[in-house]
Structures are given as C-alpha cells and as structure tokens.
Design an enzyme around this catalytic site. Structure first.
Site, PDB file in Angstrom:
ATOM      1  N   ARG A   1      -4.460  13.852 -21.961  1.00 44.16           N
ATOM      2  CA  ARG A   1      -3.467  12.957 -21.340  1.00 44.16           C
ATOM      3  C   ARG A   1      -2.915  13.608 -20.070  1.00 44.16           C
ATOM      4  NH1 ARG A   1       1.381  13.429 -23.023  1.00 44.16           N
ATOM      5  NH2 ARG A   1       0.925  13.287 -25.255  1.00 44.16           N
TER       6      ARG A   1
ATOM      7  N   LYS B   1     -10.398  -4.358  -9.449  1.00 42.61           N
ATOM      8  CA  LYS B   1     -10.833  -5.325  -8.451  1.00 42.61           C
ATOM      9  C   LYS B   1     -11.922  -4.704  -7.560  1.00 42.61           C
ATOM     10  CE  LYS B   1      -7.610  -7.526 -10.541  1.00 42.61           C
ATOM     11  NZ  LYS B   1      -6.251  -7.688 -10.053  1.00 42.61           N
TER      12      LYS B   1
ATOM     13  N   TYR C   1       1.706 -10.735  -6.657  1.00 43.28           N
ATOM     14  CA  TYR C   1       0.808 -10.873  -7.808  1.00 43.28           C
ATOM     15  C   TYR C   1       1.650 -11.268  -9.033  1.00 43.28           C
ATOM     16  CZ  TYR C   1      -2.321  -9.577 -11.601  1.00 43.28           C
ATOM     17  OH  TYR C   1      -3.086  -9.594 -12.729  1.00 43.28           O
TER      18      TYR C   1
ATOM     19  N   ASP D   1       1.018  -2.103  -2.628  1.00 38.95           N
ATOM     20  CA  ASP D   1      -0.099  -2.468  -3.499  1.00 38.95           C
ATOM     21  C   ASP D   1      -1.273  -2.794  -2.573  1.00 38.95           C
ATOM     22  OD1 ASP D   1      -1.995  -3.832  -5.037  1.00 38.95           O
ATOM     23  OD2 ASP D   1      -0.485  -4.669  -6.391  1.00 38.95           O
TER      24      ASP D   1
HETATM   25  C1  LIG Z   1      -5.004  -7.483 -10.579  1.00 39.31           C
HETATM   26  C2  LIG Z   1      -3.879  -7.020  -9.759  1.00 39.31           C
HETATM   27  C3  LIG Z   1      -2.881  -6.199 -10.303  1.00 39.31           C
HETATM   28  C4  LIG Z   1      -2.885  -5.790 -11.768  1.00 39.31           C
HETATM   29  O1  LIG Z   1      -3.972  -4.985 -12.081  1.00 39.31           O
HETATM   30  P1  LIG Z   1      -4.677  -4.927 -13.541  1.00 39.31           P
HETATM   31  O2  LIG Z   1      -5.762  -3.963 -13.362  1.00 39.31           O
HETATM   32  O3  LIG Z   1      -5.121  -6.311 -13.874  1.00 39.31           O
HETATM   33  O4  LIG Z   1      -3.622  -4.462 -14.500  1.00 39.31           O
HETATM   34  C5  LIG Z   1      -1.868  -5.775  -9.467  1.00 39.31           C
HETATM   35  N1  LIG Z   1      -1.823  -6.148  -8.167  1.00 39.31           N
HETATM   36  C6  LIG Z   1      -2.754  -6.946  -7.625  1.00 39.31           C
HETATM   37  C7  LIG Z   1      -2.651  -7.309  -6.183  1.00 39.31           C
HETATM   38  C8  LIG Z   1      -3.805  -7.412  -8.386  1.00 39.31           C
HETATM   39  O5  LIG Z   1      -4.725  -8.213  -7.845  1.00 39.31           O
END
Ligand SMILES: *Cc1c(COP(=O)(O)O)cnc(C)c1O
Length: 400
Positions: free
Chosen positions: A58, A207, A110, A182
């Site tokens: 961890r 993504k 998001y 983000d």
């Molecule tokens: C998908 C997404 C998240 C969350 O990510 P996960 O891997 O699904 O937990 C956060 N911000 C954006 C812009 C996203 O597209």
C-alpha cells in the site's frame, strides 16, 4: 528549494519518447523491456532498521513506482501517485482540505466529481461554488474568506468550455488557493497544467491514458516538496492505491498515447465539422469552434482533444438515434480507441439536479462523442445514417 526552476532547467526528452519508454531499462537484473508486475504485498528487510525501499505494497510497490515516476515526469511534477480510480485520486487530493474550507469549481463539471463534492464532502463541512472559469471576475466574486482551493476542468465536460489555466492559477497563487486541474480530457501529451502554474494535476487513467476501455485507474501529480509529502501521506493513509496488475496494464496503454491522441484529434476535428453541417444537428461543442476559446486552447495546449458534444434538433430523436448506431457504441466512458456516444442527461450527469443541469447547458438534446481511432468515413457514415433515421422515424413515423 526552487522546484519550478529545477524542472524548467532539466533537459526533458520529448513526450512521445517518455511514453514509449515507460519502464524500459528499469529492471537491471533481467533487462526486461516490459517492467514486471510485482504482486508481492510484503518485502523482506535486509536488517533491523533497513529497507529495500519497499516494505508493504500500500505504501510502495515496485510496479507502481515505475508508473508514478512516469506520470510525474510526463506532467513535469515532483511526485506521482497511482490511485484505484479517477474518483479515488480526487478523493485523496480533497483530503488535503479541512472542515469549513470553500472551493471554487468549474461549472459543467464531471458528474461523479460533482456527486463526490455535494453528497460526501459537504457533510464534512466543505462548501463549493460552481463558476464559469472563463470569467475571471466571476471567480473573484465567488471567493470567500474561507476559499482554499480551485478545481479546474479544461476543456469542461461535456460543453468543452476552455479555461485560461495560467490566468486562473496566477489568481489562485496570489490568493493562496491550491489549484487543482483535472487533466483527463487533454492528457500530458496535449496539456501540462503544472507548467501553467497549477499545484496538482489529476487524471482518470481509465480514459485516454489507459486508452482501451479495460482498466480503471486514477493518477495524481504534485508540485513542491511539502505538497508532495502531504499527498503521499494521504495516499498511503487512505489506501485507495492502484493494484500492480492494473499499474502494468495502464503503462501498457500509455506507451501508445501519442499515436492515439493524434488520431483522436484528427478524427474529432473532422467529425466536429461534419456534424456542424448536418441538418439534424443544432450546435457543436469543440474547443476549436469558438474564436476566443480556440485562442486560449492554442496558447496552453497542443491540440483540441478527441471529445466533442452536439445538440440534436429534437430531444425525441435521441432514442432512435442511439438505437440506430452501428459503429459507435452507446456507452458511458471516453478516451478509448473505440468511439462512444454518451447521453449526459441520463448518464454522466444524471446525479446533477435537473435545474442545475439545464442552467449549465447540459440539456436533453445534448449528446457527447468520445471520438475513437476508427476510419473517419466509417464514423461519419454511421452518424449520418443514425441522424437521418432519427429525423425520419420521428417526423414521418417511418425509417429512412
Ligand atoms: C471519468 C472521469 C473521472 C472519474 O474517473 P474514474 O476513473 O471513472 O473514477 C474524473 N474526471 C473526469 C474528467 C472523467 O472523465
């Protein structure tokens, strides 16, 4: 120490090279080109008070270290942290804040992040103001004596609004706010927010970084020694870390990120144009389409990304349109090689109250496309037949 200066002076390999070479040359014992998966959770100590650098998985894991160092270098940061999902990464970073703190946040955020903020963090005494970050005066007006952070998505999801990251991070620095970006939509191949003045960069690695719709992951990159130590402590304390197998799979995907992003962008640019000329479409959202946003995007990024949204003329056309798609899939994610269509109103943004959703422009006619790397003609052909099918079936009662 001058962390900024250290990174600007350092000779940096090009992003394509860093990506393709992740993990290569890091396993001297065997010379493995693909860095191995270390599944061991425990690590033997050479002697009392000594450590190989690995004690318990961890806290640190050799496979995870390779990924964490790679994302830190790609983003130009001082430390990287791999989390079990994008939301886990956001949760870890949000744990830097304390009861009573206030944050300013991108308006069309998001949906999962909005849910985490409003349904979880407000119960711990945090408060949030959702602001169109293109408007610096609106940001200043939203500030309170308890404001401690600003959370930026650029381009936003799903309306592709572009924030001037440098300008907003400068304001944040002046006011002593932690700036968090983000960067999921752009990836470090196209946009590096730390170089624009941000303190923290986040990713849903699920993504574009993973890129194949087969691994759930999150990443955090921090700038500065103190902040890096704080986030490191939280990462270990909270424990939402990425498993070694998933670290390996994410790195495997990242090696081809540069090639994929080029194709995603090329296809998205062409599809945006195609949709803009289609009679069944009433408005396309892509960062190159609004003059002012295009200029900001060109200044701070290399490219416009692979995401776009569009408004179909009538909300009643949506079910037939989605049903008629044969190449693009109606599914709830983005950033993979396969093209996906999302209906934000009932999917990604379903947890945002309808009044708020409509106010920010996520209406019932809005569809979002994660443009994949397929042949462009197959994508335009499929969208075209599905749009025609939707328009004819609803207006005439018969299909095309
Ligand atoms: C998908 C997404 C998240 C969350 O990510 P996960 O891997 O699904 O937990 C956060 N911000 C954006 C812009 C996203 O597209």
């Amino acid at each position: 120490m001058d962390w900024d200066g250290r990174h600007r002076k350092k000779e940096r390999l090009r992003t394509e090279t860093l990506l393709a070479q992740i993990g290569n040359g890091r396993e001297p014992r065997t010379g493995a080109i693909s860095f191995p998966v270390y599944n061991s959770t425990a690590y033997q100590h050479p002697a009392l008070g000594e450590s190989t650098g690995y004690d318990y998985t961890r806290t640190a894991n050799p496979t995870r270290t390779i990924l964490e160092e790679a994302i830190a270098e790609l983003e130009g940061g001082d430390a990287g942290f791999a989390a079990s999902s994008g939301m886990a990464a956001i949760q870890t970073v949000m744990s830097l804040f304390s009861q009573g703190d206030h944050l300013i946040v991108s308006l069309d955020l998001y949906g999962g992040t909005y849910r985490l903020f409003e349904e979880v963090w407000t119960r711990y005494g945090l408060s949030f103001s959702y602001v169109d970050l293109r408007d610096e005066e609106a940001v200043k007006a939203a500030a309170t004596p308890r404001t401690r952070g600003i959370f930026i998505e650029s381009p936003t999801n799903p309306l592709m609004r572009v924030t001037d990251i440098q300008a907003i991070c400068e304001l944040a620095k002046k006011r002593g706010w932690l700036s968090i970006v983000d960067n999921t939509f752009m990836t470090p191949y196209c946009q590096r927010p730390l170089e624009l003045g941000a303190d923290v960069v986040l990713h849903s690695g699920t993504k574009y970084l993973g890129g194949h719709n087969d691994v759930l992951a999150g990443l955090i990159v921090t700038r500065g020694e103190e902040l890096s130590t704080q986030v490191g402590t939280l990462h270990n304390a909270i424990g939402a870390v990425l498993s070694p197998q998933d670290c390996w799979l994410l790195m495997r995907g990242m090696k081809t990120l540069a090639l994929r992003m080029e194709k995603h962008q090329e296809n998205a640019m062409a599809l945006a144009q195609f949709l803009g000329n289609h009679p069944a479409v009433d408005g396309v959202f892509y960062p190159s389409l609004q003059e002012k946003e295009r200029r900001v995007q060109e200044k701070q990024s290399d490219g416009f990304g692979g995401m776009l949204s569009f408004r179909i003329c009538e909300a009643e056309w949506v079910p037939v349109f989605l049903q008629s798609l044969q190449v693009l899939s109606f599914a709830e994610s983005l950033g993979g090689v396969e093209s996906l269509v999302t209906y934000p109103a009932t999917q990604t943004h379903a947890d945002i109250p309808e009044s708020v959703r409509l106010k920010v422009g996520v209406c019932d006619r809005l569809l979002r496309v994660s443009v994949g790397i397929e042949h462009l003609d197959d994508l335009t052909g499929d969208l075209s037949q599905a749009l025609d099918q939707a328009r004819c079936t609803v207006t005439t009662g018969k299909g095309v």
